[in-house]
Design an enzyme around this catalytic site. Structure first.
Site, PDB file in Angstrom:
ATOM      1  N   ARG A  73       0.715  -1.013   0.087  1.00 42.76           N
ATOM      2  CA  ARG A  73      -0.025   0.068   0.028  1.00 42.76           C
ATOM      3  C   ARG A  73       0.839   1.209   0.017  1.00 42.76           C
ATOM      4  O   ARG A  73       1.533   1.511   0.904  1.00 42.76           O
ATOM      5  CB  ARG A  73      -0.979  -0.030   1.294  1.00 42.76           C
ATOM      6  CG  ARG A  73      -1.916   1.114   1.364  1.00 42.76           C
ATOM      7  CD  ARG A  73      -2.737   1.083   2.384  1.00 42.76           C
ATOM      8  NE  ARG A  73      -2.366   1.478   3.660  1.00 42.76           N
ATOM      9  CZ  ARG A  73      -3.091   1.053   4.834  1.00 42.76           C
ATOM     10  NH1 ARG A  73      -4.333   0.663   4.651  1.00 42.76           N
ATOM     11  NH2 ARG A  73      -2.674   1.517   5.862  1.00 42.76           N
ATOM     12  N   SER A  77     -12.643  -3.086   1.427  1.00 42.88           N
ATOM     13  CA  SER A  77     -12.903  -2.548   2.552  1.00 42.88           C
ATOM     14  C   SER A  77     -14.096  -2.241   2.979  1.00 42.88           C
ATOM     15  O   SER A  77     -14.996  -1.785   2.077  1.00 42.88           O
ATOM     16  CB  SER A  77     -11.798  -1.353   2.919  1.00 42.88           C
ATOM     17  OG  SER A  77     -10.561  -1.382   2.629  1.00 42.88           O
ATOM     18  N   LYS A 126      -3.471   5.662   8.731  1.00 45.07           N
ATOM     19  CA  LYS A 126      -4.467   6.291   7.793  1.00 45.07           C
ATOM     20  C   LYS A 126      -5.317   7.308   8.489  1.00 45.07           C
ATOM     21  O   LYS A 126      -6.300   7.214   9.064  1.00 45.07           O
ATOM     22  CB  LYS A 126      -5.374   4.936   7.246  1.00 45.07           C
ATOM     23  CG  LYS A 126      -6.259   5.010   6.095  1.00 45.07           C
ATOM     24  CD  LYS A 126      -6.919   3.930   5.759  1.00 45.07           C
ATOM     25  CE  LYS A 126      -7.893   4.365   4.503  1.00 45.07           C
ATOM     26  NZ  LYS A 126      -8.676   3.033   4.089  1.00 45.07           N
TER      27      LYS A 126
END
Length: 202
Positions: free
Chosen positions: A34, A103, A131
């Site tokens: 990511r 998600s 995040k």
């Protein structure tokens, strides 16, 4: 799919490639690359280089968000968020056998997961600095509710660390997705192995 899902952090001290290989050697079954800012070409080159090494260690490499990169490199899987496009349309574009994860942040979203999604990442269970724009934390009760609302394999994510395996398993999830607990550990390989052992003992 095993119980520990490692997610890389481009801001961690260890280079992303080293994070991936340490997690694979430690026993993570899925490892997601990511990096929201890396150019597609750089990300594709990294995935292409790591794929055979990760596979030889018995793990699978997942690309976050970048549909084109996942397809071009033949990655083992792709993970997308609620704002990354229609999961049904994305599924149609992926090669047969490529894993697709989605998600999920709410019970309502869990009830609308389209066919073709192989697993969901439910959370954040807790607030997490990796995040900053995450949704409101759902806690373990929220995790259990999301698991109950979907028949898909579910990984818990968001602020999870050593000591959480029992609660995650108790909520019905098949495993835990972690970032900092692995990428910022003094020894990421050992940290991954400890998480795997903790899950098995829970």
């Amino acid at each position: 799919m095993g119980p520990v899902y490692a997610i890389t952090d481009p801001h961690a001290p260890l280079p992303v490639a080293d994070q991936v290989l340490a997690a694979a050697r430690g026993g993570a079954s899925l490892i997601q690359i990511r990096d929201k800012s890396a150019p597609d070409a750089d990300l594709a080159a990294l995935v292409t280089r790591l794929l055979p090494q990760v596979a030889s260690l018995g793990a699978r490499l997942i690309v976050n968000d970048r549909v084109e990169v996942a397809i071009a490199t033949g990655a083992h899987g792709l993970h997308v968020g609620q704002g990354d496009g229609d999961a049904t349309a994305i599924r149609r574009r992926l090669p047969k056998g490529m894993i697709l994860g989605l998600s999920v942040e709410t019970i309502a979203q869990a009830g609308r997961v389209p066919r073709g999604v192989d697993y969901i990442g439910a959370g954040p269970v807790r607030a997490t600095a990796t995040k900053p724009d995450h949704a409101a934390p759902i806690g373990f009760a929220g995790l259990a509710a999301i698991v109950a609302a979907t028949g898909l394999p579910t990984y818990a994510i968001g602020g999870l660390a050593h000591g959480d395996a029992s609660a995650v398993k108790g909520a019905g999830a098949i495993g835990m997705a972690v970032v900092s607990a692995i990428t910022r550990a003094p020894d990421p390989e050992a940290a991954t192995a400890a998480l795997v052992a903790e899950w098995r003992a829970a």
